[in-house]
Write an enzyme that holds these catalytic residues in place. Structure first.
Site, PDB file in Angstrom:
ATOM      1  N   LYS A 162     -29.182  12.020 -34.915  1.00  0.00           N
ATOM      2  CA  LYS A 162     -28.973  13.406 -35.345  1.00  0.00           C
ATOM      3  C   LYS A 162     -29.813  13.706 -36.583  1.00  0.00           C
ATOM      4  O   LYS A 162     -30.488  14.740 -36.665  1.00  0.00           O
ATOM      5  CB  LYS A 162     -27.483  13.647 -35.650  1.00  0.00           C
ATOM      6  CG  LYS A 162     -26.602  13.659 -34.405  1.00  0.00           C
ATOM      7  CD  LYS A 162     -25.105  13.662 -34.742  1.00  0.00           C
ATOM      8  CE  LYS A 162     -24.276  13.604 -33.458  1.00  0.00           C
ATOM      9  NZ  LYS A 162     -22.818  13.547 -33.693  1.00  0.00           N
ATOM     10  N   ASP A 166     -20.121  21.288 -35.514  1.00  0.00           N
ATOM     11  CA  ASP A 166     -19.528  20.582 -34.380  1.00  0.00           C
ATOM     12  C   ASP A 166     -18.616  21.498 -33.570  1.00  0.00           C
ATOM     13  O   ASP A 166     -18.231  21.157 -32.446  1.00  0.00           O
ATOM     14  CB  ASP A 166     -18.688  19.398 -34.883  1.00  0.00           C
ATOM     15  CG  ASP A 166     -19.363  18.056 -34.669  1.00  0.00           C
ATOM     16  OD1 ASP A 166     -20.169  17.944 -33.737  1.00  0.00           O
ATOM     17  OD2 ASP A 166     -19.045  17.127 -35.438  1.00  0.00           O
ATOM     18  N   GLN A 174     -18.816  12.608 -38.552  1.00  0.00           N
ATOM     19  CA  GLN A 174     -18.883  11.831 -37.316  1.00  0.00           C
ATOM     20  C   GLN A 174     -17.534  11.187 -37.017  1.00  0.00           C
ATOM     21  O   GLN A 174     -16.898  10.597 -37.890  1.00  0.00           O
ATOM     22  CB  GLN A 174     -19.978  10.759 -37.446  1.00  0.00           C
ATOM     23  CG  GLN A 174     -20.245   9.979 -36.176  1.00  0.00           C
ATOM     24  CD  GLN A 174     -20.844  10.814 -35.047  1.00  0.00           C
ATOM     25  OE1 GLN A 174     -21.536  11.798 -35.294  1.00  0.00           O
ATOM     26  NE2 GLN A 174     -20.569  10.426 -33.816  1.00  0.00           N
TER      27      GLN A 174
HETATM   28  N1  GUN Z   1     -18.140  11.400 -31.844  1.00  0.00           N
HETATM   29  C1  GUN Z   1     -18.460  11.455 -30.529  1.00  0.00           C
HETATM   30  N2  GUN Z   1     -19.020  12.643 -30.229  1.00  0.00           N
HETATM   31  C2  GUN Z   1     -19.063  13.346 -31.379  1.00  0.00           C
HETATM   32  C3  GUN Z   1     -19.552  14.639 -31.708  1.00  0.00           C
HETATM   33  O1  GUN Z   1     -20.060  15.406 -30.880  1.00  0.00           O
HETATM   34  N3  GUN Z   1     -19.430  14.994 -33.003  1.00  0.00           N
HETATM   35  C4  GUN Z   1     -18.874  14.177 -33.931  1.00  0.00           C
HETATM   36  N4  GUN Z   1     -18.768  14.621 -35.170  1.00  0.00           N
HETATM   37  N5  GUN Z   1     -18.412  12.988 -33.662  1.00  0.00           N
HETATM   38  C5  GUN Z   1     -18.522  12.568 -32.388  1.00  0.00           C
END
Ligand code: GUN
Length: 281
Positions: A50, A117, A94
């Site tokens: 990311k 998110d 995350q």
């Molecule tokens: N953990 C697994 N998928 C995601 C996501 O799309 N965003 C975040 N913040 N954590 C995750």
């Protein structure tokens, strides 16, 4: 007949390139902060990807890595600091968080306008109501793949396998908004195979390798595989038994290279949306 392979990697690359061009013309750099607590190994890969993608698109991006022992109060204090920082447009915490931290308390603390998110109750609520807001990244990626494949959604029977707040519920809301007839199946669903067989569109998002078998999928159905699991040999595999489905489905996403790359592209798009929203654009 063999299924069309829906190339999420290529679509995501095109959208990221288009976004980078857009960002270059904005006159400012969208600010993204990715927060990781502890050492969940899969999260390490996701967070690096990311951050790298954000930098490639011209963002001011940084990863804030906190130790496993970080308290909930410390994490909440960091989130509030990012909420108040005018250089920050998007905040992503995350998941999963260490067990001693209440995930809901942290997600609730993120400014909904910076919640790239789309996990805050305000954004999840807006989605459920069909109002504008920040939409979770993976569900948006799923819809863009369906759009790219020109899958007709209006009136179509769609089965979403999985009811998580990250994927299952929001993807069901988006399919419903697109006028599909949506069934949300889950671990308590009786006769999951029959539910899937009726579907023209299957979105599998449970996190169990190869759960969806070949004879669960109707001829010419579209299959979107959100699962990212480690197979017995250590390779990444989806929730769908790809080899059993590819001969008779109409279209299918591979794992890797399907939904995964779209999640990142949508995160970047959400961050630009948040940045423009904060500037009243
Ligand atoms: N953990 C697994 N998928 C995601 C996501 O799309 N965003 C975040 N913040 N954590 C995750």
């Amino acid at each position: 007949m063999s299924a069309t392979i829906l190339d999420g990697k290529a679509l995501a690359a095109r959208r990221r390139a288009a976004l980078a061009e857009r960002v270059a013309g904005l006159g400012f750099r969208p600010g993204l902060r990715v927060v990781r607590v502890g050492e969940d190994p899969a999260s390490g890969v996701y967070v690096r990807n990311k951050d790298r993608a954000a930098k490639e698109a011209g963002f001011d991006s940084a990863t804030l890595q906190l130790p496993e022992g970080t308290t909930e109060a410390e994490l909440l204090a960091l989130v509030r600091r990012l909420n108040d920082d005018p250089a920050v447009d998007g905040i992503l915490v995350q998941l999963p968080l260490p067990a001693h931290i209440r995930t809901d308390a942290v997600l609730d603390a993120v400014d909904p306008g910076k919640d790239v998110d789309g996990f805050h109750p305000v954004n999840q609520g807006a989605l459920a109501l069909g109002r504008p807001g920040l939409v979770p990244c993976t569900p948006r990626g799923v819809m863009l793949l369906l759009e790219e494949a020109k899958v007709s959604l209006s009136g179509a029977r769609a089965v979403v396998v999985g009811r998580s707040t990250i994927v299952g519920k929001p993807v069901a809301a988006l399919l419903l908004a697109a006028n599909a007839t949506v069934t949300v199946a889950h671990s308590r669903t009786r006769d999951l195979a029959s539910e899937c067989r009726r579907a023209e569109i299957i979105v599998a998002a449970v996190g169990r390798a190869g759960l969806v078998r070949g004879d669960w999928v109707a001829n010419e159905a579209t299959v979107i595989d959100v699962g990212i699991n480690r197979g017995a040999d250590g390779r990444l595999v989806g929730d769908v038994a790809f080899g059993e489905v590819v001969d008779h489905a109409g279209a299918i996403t591979p794992v890797p290279g399907g939904v995964g790359p779209m999640t990142i592209a949508c995160l970047l798009e959400n961050t630009v949306q948040a940045a423009l929203g904060r500037r009243g654009a």
